[in-house]
Write an enzyme that holds these catalytic residues in place. Structure first.
Site, PDB file in Angstrom:
ATOM      1  N   LYS A  11      -0.144   1.083  -3.242  1.00 24.38           N
ATOM      2  CA  LYS A  11      -0.467   1.450  -4.628  1.00 24.38           C
ATOM      3  C   LYS A  11      -1.970   1.296  -4.916  1.00 24.38           C
ATOM      4  O   LYS A  11      -2.689   0.617  -4.172  1.00 24.38           O
ATOM      5  CB  LYS A  11       0.384   0.611  -5.577  1.00 24.38           C
ATOM      6  CG  LYS A  11       1.889   0.862  -5.398  1.00 24.38           C
ATOM      7  CD  LYS A  11       2.736   0.151  -6.450  1.00 24.38           C
ATOM      8  CE  LYS A  11       4.220   0.435  -6.235  1.00 24.38           C
ATOM      9  NZ  LYS A  11       5.060  -0.107  -7.333  1.00 24.38           N
ATOM     10  N   TYR A  51       8.636   9.117 -10.160  1.00 23.80           N
ATOM     11  CA  TYR A  51       9.337   7.995 -10.800  1.00 23.80           C
ATOM     12  C   TYR A  51      10.282   8.455 -11.910  1.00 23.80           C
ATOM     13  O   TYR A  51      10.606   7.653 -12.792  1.00 23.80           O
ATOM     14  CB  TYR A  51       8.320   6.994 -11.345  1.00 23.80           C
ATOM     15  CG  TYR A  51       7.713   6.099 -10.279  1.00 23.80           C
ATOM     16  CD1 TYR A  51       8.479   5.110  -9.657  1.00 23.80           C
ATOM     17  CD2 TYR A  51       6.391   6.232  -9.898  1.00 23.80           C
ATOM     18  CE1 TYR A  51       7.932   4.276  -8.695  1.00 23.80           C
ATOM     19  CE2 TYR A  51       5.838   5.398  -8.921  1.00 23.80           C
ATOM     20  CZ  TYR A  51       6.622   4.420  -8.326  1.00 23.80           C
ATOM     21  OH  TYR A  51       6.088   3.587  -7.366  1.00 23.80           O
ATOM     22  N   ASN A 114       2.165  -4.066  -7.848  1.00 20.30           N
ATOM     23  CA  ASN A 114       2.790  -4.925  -6.835  1.00 20.30           C
ATOM     24  C   ASN A 114       2.597  -4.424  -5.404  1.00 20.30           C
ATOM     25  O   ASN A 114       3.474  -4.568  -4.563  1.00 20.30           O
ATOM     26  CB  ASN A 114       4.271  -5.122  -7.181  1.00 20.30           C
ATOM     27  CG  ASN A 114       5.011  -3.809  -7.316  1.00 20.30           C
ATOM     28  OD1 ASN A 114       4.425  -2.748  -7.120  1.00 20.30           O
ATOM     29  ND2 ASN A 114       6.289  -3.869  -7.642  1.00 20.30           N
ATOM     30  N   HIS A 117       5.188   0.504  -2.690  1.00 20.17           N
ATOM     31  CA  HIS A 117       6.505   1.050  -3.010  1.00 20.17           C
ATOM     32  C   HIS A 117       7.358   1.012  -1.751  1.00 20.17           C
ATOM     33  O   HIS A 117       6.848   1.155  -0.641  1.00 20.17           O
ATOM     34  CB  HIS A 117       6.364   2.511  -3.472  1.00 20.17           C
ATOM     35  CG  HIS A 117       7.680   3.234  -3.564  1.00 20.17           C
ATOM     36  ND1 HIS A 117       8.515   3.082  -4.648  1.00 20.17           N
ATOM     37  CD2 HIS A 117       8.319   4.061  -2.694  1.00 20.17           C
ATOM     38  CE1 HIS A 117       9.618   3.818  -4.439  1.00 20.17           C
ATOM     39  NE2 HIS A 117       9.512   4.416  -3.274  1.00 20.17           N
ATOM     40  N   GLU A 128      11.987  11.181  -1.150  1.00 23.59           N
ATOM     41  CA  GLU A 128      10.599  10.718  -1.311  1.00 23.59           C
ATOM     42  C   GLU A 128       9.721  11.144  -0.131  1.00 23.59           C
ATOM     43  O   GLU A 128       8.546  11.477  -0.318  1.00 23.59           O
ATOM     44  CB  GLU A 128      10.590   9.196  -1.483  1.00 23.59           C
ATOM     45  CG  GLU A 128      11.215   8.761  -2.806  1.00 23.59           C
ATOM     46  CD  GLU A 128      11.408   7.251  -2.920  1.00 23.59           C
ATOM     47  OE1 GLU A 128      11.944   6.811  -3.949  1.00 23.59           O
ATOM     48  OE2 GLU A 128      11.030   6.512  -1.984  1.00 23.59           O
TER      49      GLU A 128
HETATM   50  P1  ADP Z   1      10.924  -1.639  -6.872  1.00 25.66           P
HETATM   51  O1  ADP Z   1       9.557  -1.033  -6.691  1.00 25.66           O
HETATM   52  O2  ADP Z   1      10.980  -3.055  -6.381  1.00 25.66           O
HETATM   53  O3  ADP Z   1      12.021  -0.782  -6.303  1.00 25.66           O
HETATM   54  P2  ADP Z   1      11.743  -0.679  -9.481  1.00 25.66           P
HETATM   55  O4  ADP Z   1      12.253   0.515  -8.765  1.00 25.66           O
HETATM   56  O5  ADP Z   1      12.684  -1.415 -10.385  1.00 25.66           O
HETATM   57  O6  ADP Z   1      11.168  -1.759  -8.444  1.00 25.66           O
HETATM   58  O7  ADP Z   1      10.481  -0.306 -10.361  1.00 25.66           O
HETATM   59  C1  ADP Z   1       9.537   0.644  -9.871  1.00 25.66           C
HETATM   60  C2  ADP Z   1       8.149   0.119 -10.133  1.00 25.66           C
HETATM   61  O8  ADP Z   1       7.952   0.018 -11.545  1.00 25.66           O
HETATM   62  C3  ADP Z   1       7.870  -1.284  -9.625  1.00 25.66           C
HETATM   63  O9  ADP Z   1       7.523  -1.331  -8.260  1.00 25.66           O
HETATM   64  C4  ADP Z   1       6.719  -1.711 -10.512  1.00 25.66           C
HETATM   65  O10 ADP Z   1       5.494  -1.124 -10.078  1.00 25.66           O
HETATM   66  C5  ADP Z   1       7.108  -1.086 -11.844  1.00 25.66           C
HETATM   67  N1  ADP Z   1       7.865  -2.031 -12.674  1.00 25.66           N
HETATM   68  C6  ADP Z   1       9.141  -2.433 -12.508  1.00 25.66           C
HETATM   69  N2  ADP Z   1       9.527  -3.319 -13.455  1.00 25.66           N
HETATM   70  C7  ADP Z   1       8.443  -3.484 -14.256  1.00 25.66           C
HETATM   71  C8  ADP Z   1       8.177  -4.269 -15.418  1.00 25.66           C
HETATM   72  N3  ADP Z   1       9.114  -5.066 -15.955  1.00 25.66           N
HETATM   73  N4  ADP Z   1       6.932  -4.190 -15.975  1.00 25.66           N
HETATM   74  C9  ADP Z   1       5.983  -3.392 -15.455  1.00 25.66           C
HETATM   75  N5  ADP Z   1       6.165  -2.615 -14.348  1.00 25.66           N
HETATM   76  C10 ADP Z   1       7.371  -2.664 -13.759  1.00 25.66           C
HETATM   77 MG    MG Z   2      12.618   1.130  -6.822  1.00 25.48          MG
END
Ligand code: ADP
Ligand code: MG
Length: 139
Positions: A11, A51, A114, A117, A128
């Site tokens: 990211k 997304y 974070n 992805h 994807e």
């Molecule tokens: P993951 O990436 O672990 O699969 P999700 O699919 O639930 O998580 O969410 C997609 C992305 O959205 C996350 O990687 C993160 O960048 C962002 N995200 C998820 N939850 C939050 C939150 N509560 N606040 C801000 N950003 C979030």
């Molecule tokens: Mg996810």
């Protein structure tokens, strides 16, 4: 073999902070093979599309703005049980809750930024992967 791929993105914050080398090292050390890889930048529209399953979630707008804010690395990774194995390597969504040694623990900034992805299912991994790469770009 197609069930054994996952799609990752490094990211924007992790790319900007020069974490790309460390992340790719951890990926290859863990036994993943790089099938395809590129540095690219998502437009806002492309980030919205990638997304779209999260459209309506409170963080969707922030996520789309962030993911289109700068260059990223996109890659297809291959390994047995790739989706689950990679989710284990990256750790929990929130870096503060991610296990020691995971990519998100070591390279993540906060729950939104974070570091990486990782696909959440074989079906989404295939979708994807095709979002970023044609068949002739895969090796
Ligand atoms: P993951 O990436 O672990 O699969 P999700 O699919 O639930 O998580 O969410 C997609 C992305 O959205 C996350 O990687 C993160 O960048 C962002 N995200 C998820 N939850 C939050 C939150 N509560 N606040 C801000 N950003 C979030
Ligand atoms: Mg996810």
């Amino acid at each position: 073999m197609s069930a054994n791929i996952t799609l990752t993105m490094i990211k924007p914050t992790a790319f900007k902070n020069n974490c790309t080398g460390k992340i790719l090292y951890k990926i290859t050390e863990a036994g993943f093979r790089v099938v395809a890889m590129k540095v690219t930048k998502l437009s806002k529209e492309e980030a919205m599309k990638f997304y779209e399953v999260h459209a309506g979630r409170p963080f969707y707008g922030e996520l789309v703005d962030f993911m289109s804010s700068g260059p990223i690395v996109a890659a297809i990774l291959e390994k047995e049980n790739a989706v689950e194995a990679y989710r284990e390597l990256i750790g929990a969504t929130n870096p503060a809750e991610a296990a020691e040694g995971t990519i998100r623990k070591e390279c993540g900034t906060n729950i939104g930024e974070n570091a990486v992805h990782g696909s959440d299912s074989d079906e989404n991994a295939a979708i994807e992967a095709s979002f970023f790469f044609s068949q002739t770009e895969r090796f």
